[in-house]
Design a protein around this motif. Sequence first.
Motif, PDB file in Angstrom:
ATOM      1  N   GLU A  82      28.091  29.598   7.136  1.00 52.64           N
ATOM      2  CA  GLU A  82      28.891  29.821   8.340  1.00 52.64           C
ATOM      3  C   GLU A  82      29.522  31.205   8.300  1.00 52.64           C
ATOM      4  O   GLU A  82      29.920  31.695   7.254  1.00 52.64           O
ATOM      5  N   THR A  83      29.598  31.847   9.454  1.00 52.31           N
ATOM      6  CA  THR A  83      30.207  33.167   9.544  1.00 52.31           C
ATOM      7  C   THR A  83      31.372  33.118  10.536  1.00 52.31           C
ATOM      8  O   THR A  83      31.573  32.132  11.236  1.00 52.31           O
ATOM      9  N   VAL A  84      32.151  34.212  10.568  1.00 54.98           N
ATOM     10  CA  VAL A  84      33.255  34.332  11.517  1.00 54.98           C
ATOM     11  C   VAL A  84      33.003  35.574  12.366  1.00 54.98           C
ATOM     12  O   VAL A  84      32.247  36.465  11.975  1.00 54.98           O
ATOM     13  N   PRO A  85      33.625  35.659  13.527  1.00 52.66           N
ATOM     14  CA  PRO A  85      33.423  36.851  14.378  1.00 52.66           C
ATOM     15  C   PRO A  85      33.842  38.130  13.659  1.00 52.66           C
ATOM     16  O   PRO A  85      34.871  38.164  12.978  1.00 52.66           O
ATOM     17  N   VAL A  86      33.044  39.168  13.801  1.00 47.94           N
ATOM     18  CA  VAL A  86      33.329  40.448  13.152  1.00 47.94           C
ATOM     19  C   VAL A  86      34.258  41.275  14.040  1.00 47.94           C
ATOM     20  O   VAL A  86      34.050  41.399  15.238  1.00 47.94           O
ATOM     21  N   ARG A  87      35.296  41.812  13.440  1.00 45.43           N
ATOM     22  CA  ARG A  87      36.190  42.716  14.152  1.00 45.43           C
ATOM     23  C   ARG A  87      36.654  43.797  13.188  1.00 45.43           C
ATOM     24  O   ARG A  87      36.484  43.682  11.971  1.00 45.43           O
ATOM     25  N   TYR A 207      31.745  40.614  -6.492  1.00 41.30           N
ATOM     26  CA  TYR A 207      31.882  39.929  -5.209  1.00 41.30           C
ATOM     27  C   TYR A 207      32.235  40.955  -4.131  1.00 41.30           C
ATOM     28  O   TYR A 207      33.175  41.734  -4.305  1.00 41.30           O
ATOM     29  N   LEU A 208      31.497  40.930  -3.029  1.00 38.29           N
ATOM     30  CA  LEU A 208      31.851  41.706  -1.844  1.00 38.29           C
ATOM     31  C   LEU A 208      32.326  40.743  -0.766  1.00 38.29           C
ATOM     32  O   LEU A 208      31.656  39.742  -0.482  1.00 38.29           O
ATOM     33  N   LEU A 209      33.476  41.046  -0.170  1.00 41.99           N
ATOM     34  CA  LEU A 209      34.074  40.183   0.850  1.00 41.99           C
ATOM     35  C   LEU A 209      33.695  40.701   2.232  1.00 41.99           C
ATOM     36  O   LEU A 209      34.280  41.655   2.738  1.00 41.99           O
ATOM     37  N   GLY A 210      32.697  40.082   2.835  1.00 46.95           N
ATOM     38  CA  GLY A 210      32.186  40.544   4.123  1.00 46.95           C
ATOM     39  C   GLY A 210      33.099  40.202   5.281  1.00 46.95           C
ATOM     40  O   GLY A 210      33.757  39.155   5.293  1.00 46.95           O
ATOM     41  N   ASP A 211      33.138  41.086   6.291  1.00 46.95           N
ATOM     42  CA  ASP A 211      33.968  40.805   7.465  1.00 46.95           C
ATOM     43  C   ASP A 211      33.348  39.730   8.351  1.00 46.95           C
ATOM     44  O   ASP A 211      33.952  39.314   9.335  1.00 46.95           O
ATOM     45  N   ASN A 212      32.155  39.250   7.982  1.00 48.63           N
ATOM     46  CA  ASN A 212      31.531  38.129   8.682  1.00 48.63           C
ATOM     47  C   ASN A 212      31.909  36.793   8.053  1.00 48.63           C
ATOM     48  O   ASN A 212      31.400  35.744   8.433  1.00 48.63           O
ATOM     49  N   GLY A 213      32.796  36.836   7.057  1.00 45.80           N
ATOM     50  CA  GLY A 213      33.258  35.611   6.429  1.00 45.80           C
ATOM     51  C   GLY A 213      32.404  35.146   5.271  1.00 45.80           C
ATOM     52  O   GLY A 213      32.592  34.036   4.769  1.00 45.80           O
ATOM     53  N   GLN A 263      36.667  32.087   3.884  1.00 42.75           N
ATOM     54  CA  GLN A 263      36.649  31.670   5.283  1.00 42.75           C
ATOM     55  C   GLN A 263      38.057  31.327   5.766  1.00 42.75           C
ATOM     56  O   GLN A 263      38.469  31.741   6.848  1.00 42.75           O
ATOM     57  N   GLU A 264      38.775  30.592   4.957  1.00 39.73           N
ATOM     58  CA  GLU A 264      40.132  30.178   5.354  1.00 39.73           C
ATOM     59  C   GLU A 264      41.065  31.378   5.466  1.00 39.73           C
ATOM     60  O   GLU A 264      41.910  31.446   6.363  1.00 39.73           O
ATOM     61  N   ILE A 265      40.914  32.340   4.536  1.00 41.57           N
ATOM     62  CA  ILE A 265      41.747  33.544   4.584  1.00 41.57           C
ATOM     63  C   ILE A 265      41.478  34.343   5.847  1.00 41.57           C
ATOM     64  O   ILE A 265      42.396  34.788   6.539  1.00 41.57           O
ATOM     65  N   LEU A 266      40.202  34.536   6.168  1.00 41.68           N
ATOM     66  CA  LEU A 266      39.839  35.337   7.347  1.00 41.68           C
ATOM     67  C   LEU A 266      40.219  34.663   8.655  1.00 41.68           C
ATOM     68  O   LEU A 266      40.536  35.340   9.652  1.00 41.68           O
ATOM     69  N   GLN A 267      40.177  33.333   8.684  1.00 37.67           N
ATOM     70  CA  GLN A 267      40.490  32.601   9.911  1.00 37.67           C
ATOM     71  C   GLN A 267      41.896  32.934  10.398  1.00 37.67           C
ATOM     72  O   GLN A 267      42.156  32.997  11.605  1.00 37.67           O
ATOM     73  N   ASP A 268      42.823  33.149   9.477  1.00 38.27           N
ATOM     74  CA  ASP A 268      44.194  33.472   9.860  1.00 38.27           C
ATOM     75  C   ASP A 268      44.297  34.825  10.555  1.00 38.27           C
ATOM     76  O   ASP A 268      45.290  35.103  11.228  1.00 38.27           O
ATOM     77  N   TYR A 269      43.286  35.686  10.351  1.00 38.10           N
ATOM     78  CA  TYR A 269      43.304  37.017  10.967  1.00 38.10           C
ATOM     79  C   TYR A 269      42.498  37.061  12.260  1.00 38.10           C
ATOM     80  O   TYR A 269      42.328  38.138  12.848  1.00 38.10           O
ATOM     81  N   GLN A 270      41.998  35.902  12.700  1.00 35.16           N
ATOM     82  CA  GLN A 270      41.229  35.858  13.930  1.00 35.16           C
ATOM     83  C   GLN A 270      42.101  35.554  15.135  1.00 35.16           C
ATOM     84  O   GLN A 270      41.681  35.636  16.271  1.00 35.16           O
ATOM     85  N   LYS A 271      43.353  35.180  14.880  1.00 34.58           N
ATOM     86  CA  LYS A 271      44.256  34.786  15.964  1.00 34.58           C
ATOM     87  C   LYS A 271      44.846  36.010  16.674  1.00 34.58           C
ATOM     88  O   LYS A 271      45.025  37.051  16.085  1.00 34.58           O
TER      89      LYS A 271
END
Length: 271
Positions: A82-87, A207-213, A263-271
């Motif tokens: 699963e990925t998250v929106p890239v910004r 480990y590389l932390l991608g902005d796609n989650g 994923q959980e960390i990045l989700q907080d920055y999607q708001k």
Amino acid sequence: MKKINILSMLVVIFGLVLFGCSQNNEEAVSNTNISTEISTSGEINQSTESQRLAETSESVTTETTASRSTESSSDGKQEEQETVPVRKYSEEEKDELQQEFLNWAIPRAEEGGMAVTAAYFDHGASGSGDWFAETEDGEIQVQQQLTQEELPGYDAFDIHALKGVVFYVSSSGVTGYDEKAGETHGGAGGGRDYGGLADADYPIHKYLLGDNGVVYELIGSVDELRAYQAGFGLYNDDGRTKDIEAEYTFKVSNDTDAQKAWQEILQDYQK
């Protein structure tokens, strides 16, 4: 006659015990093997038997599969990571995100008897082009040295690294966060080297932390990945050709706990 029968039975039983011990020893040895061979294509071949990084305080994960991380759905089909929106993220946000991931990674490393550092990438003098890495999802931008220049620039990449971390077994017995990794080790011009920190008997996990989650992982021996810039490539000053080719390919990490945490960390920055 009875003595002969008793002696015969003892010989048979003793032989079975020795055989059982031999089998156990062979299994123990096979379980400690580390697969970090280099293929002819330049990628690191990783064991097909995946283990989680630092599962318990008594074991250290040293293997991962080279296949794309998938999960089984209820109908038995395989689903992609699963990925998250890239910004776009500011440098301040990147620092915060890396620290939050470290907050998860540090106790994980301590439990597994490993060290972890935020010094995932660095280099000495270089050209002005962007630094990048090869992943099985395409190139990921690691550093844009001239933010106002397109060499090739942010928009040329579908994925961007929001920093990263590195796990390894410390040669000096450090577990958890290793502050020494932030210091210069060997080489002029800012060259840094995990060789002075990591036990050569165990692999390094970048480990590389991608902005796609997605968390991308590169596993190799200390000899292969000892330089802080090992595993990364550099675009030339023209932004089109490459001054340094990326020698290896980062895989989607099979560390499902790391994927979930990121994923959980990045989700907080999607708001």
